[in-house]
Design a protein around this motif. Structure first.
Motif, short mmCIF file in Angstrom:
data_model
loop_
_atom_site.label_atom_id
_atom_site.label_comp_id
_atom_site.label_asym_id
_atom_site.label_seq_id
_atom_site.Cartn_x
_atom_site.Cartn_y
_atom_site.Cartn_z
N LYS A 142 0.84 -1.20 0.00
CA LYS A 142 0.00 0.00 0.00
C LYS A 142 0.88 1.25 0.00
CE LYS A 142 -4.34 -1.34 2.25
NZ LYS A 142 -5.26 -1.02 3.36
N LEU A 143 1.89 1.22 0.84
CA LEU A 143 2.79 2.37 0.95
C LEU A 143 3.49 2.63 -0.38
CD1 LEU A 143 4.21 4.51 2.69
CD2 LEU A 143 5.80 2.72 3.45
N LYS A 144 4.03 1.56 -0.96
CA LYS A 144 4.73 1.68 -2.24
C LYS A 144 3.78 2.17 -3.33
CE LYS A 144 8.74 0.46 -4.34
NZ LYS A 144 10.09 0.72 -3.86
N SER A 145 2.58 1.62 -3.36
CA SER A 145 1.61 1.98 -4.38
C SER A 145 1.17 3.44 -4.25
CB SER A 145 0.38 1.07 -4.30
OG SER A 145 0.73 -0.27 -4.50
N MET A 146 0.94 3.87 -3.02
CA MET A 146 0.51 5.24 -2.79
C MET A 146 1.59 6.23 -3.22
SD MET A 146 -0.82 7.07 0.73
CE MET A 146 -2.10 5.85 0.99
N LEU A 147 2.82 5.93 -2.87
CA LEU A 147 3.93 6.81 -3.24
C LEU A 147 4.13 6.84 -4.74
CD1 LEU A 147 6.40 5.77 -0.41
CD2 LEU A 147 4.98 7.81 -0.52
N THR A 148 3.88 5.70 -5.40
CA THR A 148 4.00 5.64 -6.85
C THR A 148 2.95 6.52 -7.52
OG1 THR A 148 4.90 3.40 -6.78
CG2 THR A 148 3.94 4.12 -8.86
N VAL A 149 1.73 6.49 -6.99
CA VAL A 149 0.66 7.33 -7.53
C VAL A 149 1.02 8.80 -7.41
CG1 VAL A 149 -1.70 8.15 -7.11
CG2 VAL A 149 -1.24 5.70 -7.19
N VAL A 150 1.49 9.20 -6.23
CA VAL A 150 1.86 10.61 -6.01
C VAL A 150 2.99 11.02 -6.94
CG1 VAL A 150 2.77 12.26 -4.33
CG2 VAL A 150 1.06 10.59 -3.62
N ALA A 151 4.01 10.18 -7.03
CA ALA A 151 5.16 10.50 -7.87
C ALA A 151 4.76 10.59 -9.35
CB ALA A 151 6.26 9.46 -7.69
N THR A 152 3.91 9.66 -9.79
CA THR A 152 3.49 9.63 -11.20
C THR A 152 2.77 10.90 -11.59
OG1 THR A 152 3.31 7.22 -11.16
CG2 THR A 152 2.10 8.38 -12.89
N HIS A 153 1.97 11.44 -10.67
CA HIS A 153 1.17 12.62 -10.98
C HIS A 153 1.90 13.94 -10.73
CE1 HIS A 153 -2.06 9.64 -11.01
NE2 HIS A 153 -2.76 10.51 -11.71
N LEU A 154 2.78 13.95 -9.74
CA LEU A 154 3.46 15.21 -9.41
C LEU A 154 4.81 15.38 -10.10
CD1 LEU A 154 2.76 15.81 -5.60
CD2 LEU A 154 1.57 16.75 -7.59
N ALA A 155 5.48 14.26 -10.41
CA ALA A 155 6.82 14.36 -11.00
C ALA A 155 6.86 15.13 -12.31
CB ALA A 155 7.41 12.96 -11.19
N PRO A 156 5.83 15.02 -13.18
CA PRO A 156 5.90 15.79 -14.44
C PRO A 156 5.84 17.30 -14.23
CG PRO A 156 4.36 13.96 -14.64
CD PRO A 156 4.70 14.09 -13.19
N ILE A 157 5.40 17.75 -13.05
CA ILE A 157 5.31 19.19 -12.80
C ILE A 157 6.70 19.70 -12.44
CG2 ILE A 157 4.14 21.02 -11.53
CD1 ILE A 157 1.96 19.03 -10.81
N ASN A 158 7.38 20.31 -13.39
CA ASN A 158 8.75 20.75 -13.15
C ASN A 158 8.77 22.00 -12.27
OD1 ASN A 158 8.56 23.17 -14.92
ND2 ASN A 158 8.32 21.63 -16.52
N PRO A 159 9.90 22.27 -11.63
CA PRO A 159 10.01 23.44 -10.73
C PRO A 159 9.67 24.77 -11.41
CG PRO A 159 11.87 21.96 -10.41
CD PRO A 159 11.12 21.45 -11.61
N GLU A 160 9.94 24.86 -12.71
CA GLU A 160 9.64 26.11 -13.42
C GLU A 160 8.14 26.40 -13.45
OE1 GLU A 160 11.74 23.77 -14.54
OE2 GLU A 160 13.58 24.90 -14.17
#
Length: 210
Positions: free
Chosen positions: A83-101
């Motif tokens: 569950k922990l791994k899956s939840m973190l994967t979901v967050v990373a998948t959706h937020l990672a494309p948002i670059n700092p700029e």
């Protein structure tokens, strides 16, 4: 799905893609209309301006993340480390494309959207990660001496700070150059540092193999 809703979804997909590629400030309604193959006049019938498109795009993002994370939380058939791994994967998948700029653009040119996103990260961390970590404590897979609130605060602040250019600019240039990681790598390494520190040995092994 109605024809109107289908068109709205296509508009939001196109706008969000361009926001990720070019940032909010450098994306124009003309470019969004061109990408969609529709006139700007037609585009304005659905959304009155670029800010409304940005707000709607991020609303969709938050709804997707929340629904997926809730589904993981409520699943009784997967273990806590998974569950922990899956939840973190979901967050990373959706937020990672948002670059700092883009985040910087939000801070400077769409402050309400930036504030809503910041609050969402914090509230989501508390409402959902708190529940998950508490499950881990109850199952004996998280060190019971760990303060759950502290863990949740560390997680939320780590995500927010590492994606914020103003936060990074406080550090020496050598450190900034050493932080040339992709957003997905930042998520992955930050999560590993935090969560490997709170899990029991049994849960760490399962988390690593999940």
């Amino acid at each position: 799905m109605s024809k109107k809703k289908n068109i709205e979804n296509k508009i939001l997909d196109s706008a969000y893609k361009l926001f990720l590629e070019k940032g909010y400030r450098h994306t124009t309604m003309d470019e969004i209309a061109l990408d969609l193959g529709m006139s700007k006049k037609t585009l304005y019938k659905y959304y009155p301006g670029k800010l409304e498109l940005l707000e709607a795009s991020f609303k969709v993002l938050k709804l997707k993340m929340s629904s997926k994370v809730e589904a993981i939380l409520e699943n009784k058939y997967i273990s806590f480390p998974l569950k922990l791994k899956s939840m973190l994967t979901v967050v990373a998948t959706h937020l990672a494309p948002i670059n700092p700029e883009l985040f910087e653009d939000l801070r400077e040119h769409a402050k309400e959207v930036w504030e809503e996103m910041r609050l969402y990260i914090n509230e989501s961390a508390y409402l959902r990660f708190y529940r998950l970590i508490k499950q881990g404590v109850e199952q004996g897979l998280v060190n019971p001496k760990i303060n759950i609130n502290l863990v949740v605060m560390l997680y939320a602040s780590a995500i927010q700070s590492l994606l914020d250019p103003k936060f990074l600019s406080q550090f020496p240039e050598t450190m900034q150059k050493g932080m040339k990681l992709s957003p997905s790598d930042i998520f992955d390494q930050t999560v590993s540092v935090i969560y490997n520190g709170i899990l029991t040995e049994e849960a760490r092994n399962e988390f690593a193999n999940a």
